[in-house]
Structures are given as C-alpha cells and as structure tokens.
Design an enzyme around this catalytic site. Structure first.
Site: not given
Ligand SMILES: Cc1ncc(COP(=O)(O)O)c(C=O)c1O
Length: 419
Positions: A131, A206, A231-232, A380
């Site tokens: 990422f 991560d 927050y995911k 996604r």
C-alpha cells in the site's frame, strides 16, 4: 461454518440460520435504506450504541466535568483497554496490543523500532505492490537515515514469488502488508516469519485488510511487530485510531521512535527526563483521541464477545459464497473474480475485474450496493462476519447481475467515478 457454496436463496438462509454470530448483526446500526454496504475493507459499520456513547461523553464528561474527567474517566487507559479488547482477534496477549494514532504513524514507529533492534543488514525488504502509505513511510525513514549519515536501502519484490530469494542476510527488516489491498492475495504469515527468522530479519506486518476478518495468530506465528487499521473490519469509526502489536521479546528493548509523555514510565509526574514505560505502552506518544476512542469502545465491546475462529469461519463462508455466485451469475456478463479462490490465500475482500469497473461501481451504488473501485478495472467487496449474512450476498449478486445484464452502467451519469 461450512464453505461449500449455497445454490439457492433458501440455502443462504439455512446457513444464516446456523450462524453462531447472527445475533451480533443487531449490535450494528445498518443503513436504514436497506442498502448493502460491502465496504468493510474500507469503513466498517457503525456500532448501534456509538452515537449514544459519544453523546454521553460530550455532555456528561466534557461539558459537565471538564478537565476533571482526565481523573474520573478511563480516558488515559483507553489505548490499553481497547488493545486488550481486540487482542484475541489477532492472536496476541491482552497486554501486547495498544490502540493509538493512525496506521501510518504506527508503521513509522515500529519500522524505526525494528531497525534499532535488527541483528544486522541495512535493507528494508518489501513488495512493490504494498500500500502506498507503507512504502512512503519506509522511503521517508530511509531518507531520514541518509540525512543523519546512515546508509539504508529499500528493496522491493516485484512479485510475490521473488520475495523468498530476496530475503538474504542483508535484510534487516521484512516489511509487508498481509492482504493486498487490490487483489486480496494474502501472505502466509507463519511461513514468511519462519523465513525471516532463518535470515535473521525482523518482521513488521500491516494487518489493515486482515484484522477483524481472518484468523490471525501473531504470537503463534512468531510475528515481531504488527499494525492495523481500526476503521475497516474492526469498525472503530471513520479515521479512528489504529492498533499496534509488539512481541513481548522486544518490548523491553530500546526507546520508542517517538518518545512522548504518554509513553513515559511515570507520565503523571511530569519529569523532564524520559524513561520508557514498561511493555508496549512506551509506543504511546501523546494524549489519546478521547472521542474517537469512545466510538472504538462501542466496537470493542462487540469484539470482546466474538470468537476469532467463528469470525474467520464465517468470513470464509461469506466470501466463498460470493465468489461462487459471482462466477455463476455474472461470469458470462464479463465479471471475472481476481482474488484467490483458495481461502488460505485470500484476505479480507473479494475483487473482481470488469472492463467498465469504474462506472459499474457507481451504478451498483446507485442500485443499493456499495463496493469500491480500484484502478484500472477492479471492484472490491469487503464482507464483515459480524454484520453481513449469506442472504445479503445473494441479494448483492442479484444487483450486480441486473446492472451488468441491462448494461445500466453505461448511463453517462456513472462516468464520474469516486475512489
Ligand atoms: C494497507 C493499508 N495500510 C494503511 C492504510 C491507511 O492508513 P491511515 O489510516 O494511516 O491513513 C490503508 C488505507 O486504506 C491501507 O489499505
């Protein structure tokens, strides 16, 4: 839960009827419009009691008690309390995880820390598909070292099958994201940690697209350091705090990269000289984000009641169902699943490619199904074992099929695509 794909809506309902986590759905405030948000990989759903908790905090603690709340409330303990509440979900002991800062900041803290504790070598090994923020943190760190006259180098594996060969004695830190944010390919952490140990390299993982969905065993797999987004899948609220994990073997060694007063052994004595707190707490830097932590606390109370194995088993069943139905119903309409089909190689979300992916994602949102588009041709869907059902998956695939079959996505109003 079994992972053989249901063939009918009744099959889906039967699976939901046997779901040991079914009652947790009621603990979330899902969209009133009946829309399906398949974006747990981006922003998890809101715990139903989050608004009430925040309202009580604002009025009861902030407005009425003001600064007294620093002593009467558990605000300063929250990073440890929240870390303990989610620790079982990543296979860590309660005292080895804290919730604080952002994923980006925690990456920096732990990459620096791993560098300090390295056995030798001056290479940070990662992959070019990592990422962007992960790569930028490493680039910034290497530049900082260069400015200080220390040589360090980033090496990037261009593909996953190159990594093992590149893991040589020059590598100080192996720095990876477990689940690829586009394809959802997942690394086998136990295996990679074993290879890293054999090369005397430390690992920094991560877990942003894994924690809260997959069966992660940080302690059992011998992970050195890990961070992850709050927050995911963890449902900690938009832009809410992240978490970090430090293996107990490394907790007492070295000062933290950011020595702040909240990581001081006796922070409340306001001493001038820094003395690191024991354990993982030394990686706390400044004052916790009290309001954001209250929201995270609503999710943490749900996580406390969840079993990691049940969460992962349901996630496997949901995503397996999604792939099977997408193949069957939408394959001939140009949707091609690009995430690994084998569950052990698949992370949190399911991706599929379609030549019109951007406008398709917009059209889906307009028809009640929220996913996310990733350049150039990928959509996604992030499924949460806490609040999604197999029936949701059935309904979602019906929407995809309808939008593709009618070519609704070709409407010019879907030409502007959100990220
Ligand atoms: C793998 C990964 N790491 C980190 C982040 C974001 O980090 P931050 O919350 O610091 O912006 C994301 C955001 O989507 C991500 O996908």
């Amino acid at each position: 839960m079994e992972s053989s794909a249901p063939r009918t809506l009744e099959d889906c309902r039967a699976l939901d009827g046997r779901d040991p986590l079914a009652a947790l759905r009621g603990k979330f405030a899902l969209p009133e419009t009946g829309r399906l948000h398949f974006d747990a990989n981006s922003i998890g759903a809101m715990p139903a009691d989050a608004p009430g908790r925040v309202a009580r905090l604002l009025a009861g603690s902030w407005r009425d008690k003001g600064r007294r709340s620093w002593s009467t409330e558990d605000w300063l303990e929250k990073p440890r309390e929240l870390g303990a509440a989610i620790s079982h979900m990543v296979g860590a002991a309660p005292g080895d995880v804290v919730v604080c800062d952002s994923t980006t900041v925690n990456l920096f803290k732990l990459l620096c820390h791993a560098w300090k504790l390295r056995a030798g070598g001056n290479v940070i090994l990662t992959e070019s598909h990592n990422f962007p923020t992960d790569i930028h943190v490493a680039q910034g760190f290497v530049r900082l070292l260069a400015d200080l006259g220390v040589e360090a180098e980033i090496r990037m594996a261009e593909s996953r099958d190159r990594l093992a060969d590149m893991l040589d004695r020059d590598v100080a830190v192996l720095y990876l994201t477990q689940t690829d944010y586009r394809s959802s390919e997942r690394w086998d952490m136990a295996e990679i940690n074993r290879l890293a140990r054999a090369a005397d390299a430390l690992t920094v993982w991560d877990l942003s697209h894994s924690a809260g969905a997959l069966d992660i065993d940080l302690a059992g797999d011998g992970t050195d350091f890990a961070v992850g987004c709050g927050y995911k899948y963890l449902c900690g609220g938009p832009g809410g705090p992240a978490f970090l994990f430090v293996n107990p073997a490394h907790q007492g060694a070295a000062w933290p990269a950011i020595a702040g007063w909240m990581g001081h052994a006796q922070w409340d004595r306001f001493l001038a000289d820094y003395e690191p707190a024991a354990g993982v707490s030394r990686h706390l830097a400044g004052t916790p984000a009290v309001v954001a932590n209250e929201i995270f606390g609503a999710a943490a109370d749900i996580w406390r009641t969840a079993s990691r194995r049940e969460v992962a088993a349901k996630h496997e069943s949901l995503t397996g169902t999604l792939i099977a139905l997408l193949d069957r119903e939408c394959g001939a309409l140009g949707a091609r699943v690009t995430s690994p089909r084998e569950y052990g190689r698949r992370g949190g979300h399911v991706s599929f490619a379609h030549p019109g992916a951007g406008p398709v994602a917009e059209a889906l949102a307009d028809h009640g199904l929220v996913g996310s588009f990733r350049h150039p041709d990928s959509i996604r869907f992030g499924l949460s074992p806490l609040y999604h059902s197999h029936e949701d998956v059935w309904n979602a695939v019906a929407i995809v099929k309808d939008v593709l079959q009618r070519e609704a996505w070709r409407d010019p109003r879907y030409a502007t695509v959100a990220i």
